[in-house]
Motif scaffolding. Structure first.
Motif, PDB file in Angstrom:
ATOM      1  N   SER A 102      -0.456   1.534  -6.265  1.00 49.25           N
ATOM      2  CA  SER A 102      -1.801   1.934  -6.702  1.00 49.25           C
ATOM      3  C   SER A 102      -2.130   1.452  -7.687  1.00 49.25           C
ATOM      4  N   PHE A 103      -1.490   0.938  -8.527  1.00 48.12           N
ATOM      5  CA  PHE A 103      -2.086   0.315 -10.026  1.00 48.12           C
ATOM      6  C   PHE A 103      -3.192  -0.409  -9.603  1.00 48.12           C
ATOM      7  N   PRO A 104      -4.061   0.296 -10.671  1.00 47.49           N
ATOM      8  CA  PRO A 104      -5.492  -0.937 -10.130  1.00 47.49           C
ATOM      9  C   PRO A 104      -5.311  -2.030 -10.325  1.00 47.49           C
ATOM     10  N   LEU A 105      -6.490  -2.378  -9.824  1.00 50.29           N
ATOM     11  CA  LEU A 105      -6.276  -4.368  -9.560  1.00 50.29           C
ATOM     12  C   LEU A 105      -5.243  -4.907  -9.698  1.00 50.29           C
ATOM     13  N   PHE A 106      -4.384  -4.648  -9.815  1.00 56.73           N
ATOM     14  CA  PHE A 106      -2.844  -4.711  -9.169  1.00 56.73           C
ATOM     15  C   PHE A 106      -2.865  -5.564  -7.526  1.00 56.73           C
ATOM     16  N   LEU A 107      -2.038  -5.488  -6.799  1.00 59.24           N
ATOM     17  CA  LEU A 107      -2.826  -5.852  -5.281  1.00 59.24           C
ATOM     18  C   LEU A 107      -4.225  -5.845  -5.397  1.00 59.24           C
ATOM     19  N   ARG A 108      -5.211  -7.567  -4.604  1.00 63.23           N
ATOM     20  CA  ARG A 108      -6.230  -7.615  -4.661  1.00 63.23           C
ATOM     21  C   ARG A 108      -6.253  -7.917  -3.042  1.00 63.23           C
ATOM     22  N   GLU A 111      -2.779  -8.722   2.625  1.00 58.29           N
ATOM     23  CA  GLU A 111      -1.474  -9.557   3.300  1.00 58.29           C
ATOM     24  C   GLU A 111      -0.719  -9.187   1.959  1.00 58.29           C
ATOM     25  N   GLU A 112      -0.935  -8.971  -0.129  1.00 59.81           N
ATOM     26  CA  GLU A 112      -0.481  -8.528  -0.677  1.00 59.81           C
ATOM     27  C   GLU A 112       0.392  -7.773  -0.555  1.00 59.81           C
ATOM     28  N   LEU A 113      -0.713  -6.713   0.475  1.00 63.50           N
ATOM     29  CA  LEU A 113      -0.075  -4.829   0.404  1.00 63.50           C
ATOM     30  C   LEU A 113       1.172  -4.642   1.280  1.00 63.50           C
ATOM     31  N   ALA A 114       0.766  -5.512   2.192  1.00 59.92           N
ATOM     32  CA  ALA A 114       2.258  -5.519   3.681  1.00 59.92           C
ATOM     33  C   ALA A 114       2.698  -5.971   2.914  1.00 59.92           C
ATOM     34  N   TYR A 115       3.148  -7.637   2.547  1.00 53.31           N
ATOM     35  CA  TYR A 115       4.616  -8.057   1.541  1.00 53.31           C
ATOM     36  C   TYR A 115       5.146  -7.340   0.580  1.00 53.31           C
ATOM     37  N   VAL A 116       4.110  -6.948  -0.115  1.00 53.32           N
ATOM     38  CA  VAL A 116       5.032  -6.064  -0.908  1.00 53.32           C
ATOM     39  C   VAL A 116       5.247  -4.738  -0.629  1.00 53.32           C
ATOM     40  N   LEU A 117       4.571  -3.779   0.280  1.00 55.62           N
ATOM     41  CA  LEU A 117       4.972  -2.928   0.790  1.00 55.62           C
ATOM     42  C   LEU A 117       6.518  -2.700   1.877  1.00 55.62           C
ATOM     43  N   LEU A 227     -10.425  -1.372  -5.788  1.00 59.79           N
ATOM     44  CA  LEU A 227      -9.861  -0.466  -7.178  1.00 59.79           C
ATOM     45  C   LEU A 227      -8.003  -1.206  -6.430  1.00 59.79           C
ATOM     46  N   ALA A 228      -7.872  -0.301  -5.496  1.00 60.34           N
ATOM     47  CA  ALA A 228      -6.346  -0.310  -5.073  1.00 60.34           C
ATOM     48  C   ALA A 228      -6.009   0.109  -3.585  1.00 60.34           C
ATOM     49  N   PRO A 229      -5.426   0.236  -2.699  1.00 54.29           N
ATOM     50  CA  PRO A 229      -5.165  -0.022  -1.150  1.00 54.29           C
ATOM     51  C   PRO A 229      -4.682   1.593  -1.424  1.00 54.29           C
ATOM     52  N   MET A 230      -4.988   1.558  -0.283  1.00 53.61           N
ATOM     53  CA  MET A 230      -5.031   2.967   0.387  1.00 53.61           C
ATOM     54  C   MET A 230      -3.784   2.904   1.154  1.00 53.61           C
ATOM     55  N   TYR A 231      -2.416   3.743   0.861  1.00 44.53           N
ATOM     56  CA  TYR A 231      -1.729   3.392   1.944  1.00 44.53           C
ATOM     57  C   TYR A 231      -0.715   4.832   1.992  1.00 44.53           C
ATOM     58  N   GLY A 232       0.443   4.880   2.388  1.00 44.22           N
ATOM     59  CA  GLY A 232       0.626   6.045   2.633  1.00 44.22           C
ATOM     60  C   GLY A 232       1.643   6.348   3.457  1.00 44.22           C
ATOM     61  N   ALA A 233       2.623   7.426   3.594  1.00 39.26           N
ATOM     62  CA  ALA A 233       3.596   7.567   5.291  1.00 39.26           C
ATOM     63  C   ALA A 233       3.560   9.292   5.930  1.00 39.26           C
ATOM     64  N   ALA A 234       4.083   9.792   7.058  1.00 37.57           N
ATOM     65  CA  ALA A 234       4.697  10.186   7.333  1.00 37.57           C
ATOM     66  C   ALA A 234       5.663  10.719   6.705  1.00 37.57           C
ATOM     67  N   LEU A 324       5.144  -9.316  -5.870  1.00 37.43           N
ATOM     68  CA  LEU A 324       4.442  -9.916  -5.556  1.00 37.43           C
ATOM     69  C   LEU A 324       3.812 -11.235  -6.328  1.00 37.43           C
ATOM     70  N   ALA A 325       4.763 -11.544  -7.594  1.00 41.82           N
ATOM     71  CA  ALA A 325       4.657 -13.225  -8.145  1.00 41.82           C
ATOM     72  C   ALA A 325       5.514 -14.327  -6.870  1.00 41.82           C
ATOM     73  N   GLU A 326       5.970 -13.875  -5.879  1.00 43.47           N
ATOM     74  CA  GLU A 326       7.153 -14.651  -5.025  1.00 43.47           C
ATOM     75  C   GLU A 326       6.208 -13.960  -4.085  1.00 43.47           C
ATOM     76  N   TYR A 327       5.039 -13.342  -3.510  1.00 36.79           N
ATOM     77  CA  TYR A 327       4.415 -13.775  -3.012  1.00 36.79           C
ATOM     78  C   TYR A 327       3.533 -14.920  -2.819  1.00 36.79           C
ATOM     79  N   ARG A 328       3.237 -14.687  -4.458  1.00 43.11           N
ATOM     80  CA  ARG A 328       1.274 -15.986  -4.709  1.00 43.11           C
ATOM     81  C   ARG A 328       2.383 -16.773  -4.651  1.00 43.11           C
ATOM     82  N   ALA A 329       3.137 -16.606  -5.319  1.00 42.12           N
ATOM     83  CA  ALA A 329       4.168 -18.167  -5.170  1.00 42.12           C
ATOM     84  C   ALA A 329       4.388 -19.111  -4.130  1.00 42.12           C
ATOM     85  N   ALA A 330       4.361 -18.274  -3.074  1.00 47.90           N
ATOM     86  CA  ALA A 330       4.889 -19.014  -1.742  1.00 47.90           C
ATOM     87  C   ALA A 330       3.058 -18.902  -1.024  1.00 47.90           C
TER      88      ALA A 330
END
Length: 334
Positions: A102-108, A111-117, A227-234, A324-330
């Motif tokens: 959730s660090f601001p302006l980190f994930l955009r 797809e980036e969220l799905a990969y990194v999470l 600003l950031a993705p909203m995600y969570g867990a149970a 994230l760098a891994e995802y963007r490089a690919a």
């Protein structure tokens, strides 16, 4: 039939429907009534009852009726609640590393969220379990924007507003204040009354939350910058989860995650529909041009970097940056 006899028969039927030794898991959530999140949790409850032949049932307390997310975590720890479906901000009260994404302006992007999470889940789950909780599902929940009383395009515009922040993180509050912002720490359950009373002018929320809770009726300007993705867990207390038969545990987790995954396209559409409805009732979306976006990036670099190692766990953030760098490089650097 006489009334006492009928009552006895009804009680007997009810007892027969609930197997002896059945486990009821009490779960809290801020999910608004009638929202896709609440519907998803009800679906999980129904599937758990089916898979367990009613030996494991989920009792939901949605809409924040058992308190804000920090309240839920505290109540689980003292045995007043068994489980909670919470955002990364709530999970931060268990393990601060989860908030790294959730660090601001980190994930955009989604797809980036799905990969990194996806890469971070095993690490997060181990750390959360060490602290007394079992993760039973993860779910993205949209993207967070600023909703403000007055139009906000640049950080200087935001400095004129009284900004709601989650209560309980003095480091984050200090970071905002040292950057010249007026923040008001409050439970999320107090947002509406605080907007109505002019205690706050700006909130961070997803479109669906802003619409479902009617916050946009007062904060009628949306800053056009994710600003950031909203995600969570149970999560379920380890103590309570240990009472679930071992052979049943993976089945319940798989069912919960399947329900959460099925919710993703619904949430995307729900956010889009929420923006359409809010615009119909007066919401104004204020575009952020490239020069202003660069100002936001400079603000984040200056104001939030000091929170690494405090609000944002350093190890988790570095891991996330690597993935994230891994995802963007690919994907051609996108």
């Amino acid at each position: 039939m006489k009334r006492p006899a009928a009552l006895l028969l009804a009680c007997a039927a009810l007892a027969a429907a609930v197997p002896a030794g059945a486990l009821t898991i009490k779960m809290g959530s801020l999910a608004p009534a009638g929202s896709p999140w609440e519907a998803g949790l009800k679906g999980i409850a129904a599937e758990w009852a089916r898979l367990s032949n009613n030996t494991v049932t989920l009792k939901l307390y949605a809409g924040g009726i058992v308190g804000d997310e920090p309240d839920m975590i505290r109540k689980i720890r003292i045995g007043q609640l068994d489980a909670a479906a919470i955002t990364s901000s709530g999970l931060n009260g268990i393990f601060s590393g989860v908030k790294a994404l959730s660090f601001p302006l980190f994930l955009r992007t989604d797809e980036e969220l799905a990969y990194v999470l996806g890469k971070m889940k095993p690490f997060f789950e181990r750390e959360i379990e060490k602290r007394g909780f079992r993760v039973v599902m993860w779910a993205p929940a949209g993207w967070v924007y600023y909703y403000t009383r007055d139009p906000v395009v640049t950080p200087d515009d935001l400095r004129k507003e009284k900004i709601w922040v989650w209560a309980g993180d003095p480091d984050e509050i200090q970071a905002w204040q040292s950057s010249g912002f007026h923040v008001v720490p409050l439970p999320s359950t107090d947002i509406m009354t605080s907007l109505q009373g002019s205690m706050i002018d700006a909130i961070m929320a997803s479109p669906l939350l802003a619409a479902s809770n009617q916050w946009f009726g007062i904060a009628q300007n949306q800053t056009g910058l994710r600003l950031a993705p909203m995600y969570g867990a149970a999560v379920v207390s380890n103590t309570v989860w240990a009472k679930v038969p071992r052979d049943l545990q993976p089945k319940l987790i798989a069912a919960a995650q399947k329900a959460a995954d099925a919710l993703v396209p619904q949430l995307v559409k729900a956010d889009e529909d929420a923006i359409t409805v809010m615009k119909k009732y007066g919401l104004k979306i204020n575009p952020v041009p490239p020069a202003a976006e660069e100002e936001w990036k400079r603000f984040v670099a200056k104001g939030f970097e000091m929170l690494i190692g405090k609000t944002f766990d350093r190890e988790s953030l570095e891991m996330a940056r690597g993935y994230l760098a891994e995802y963007r490089a690919a994907h051609g650097g996108r």
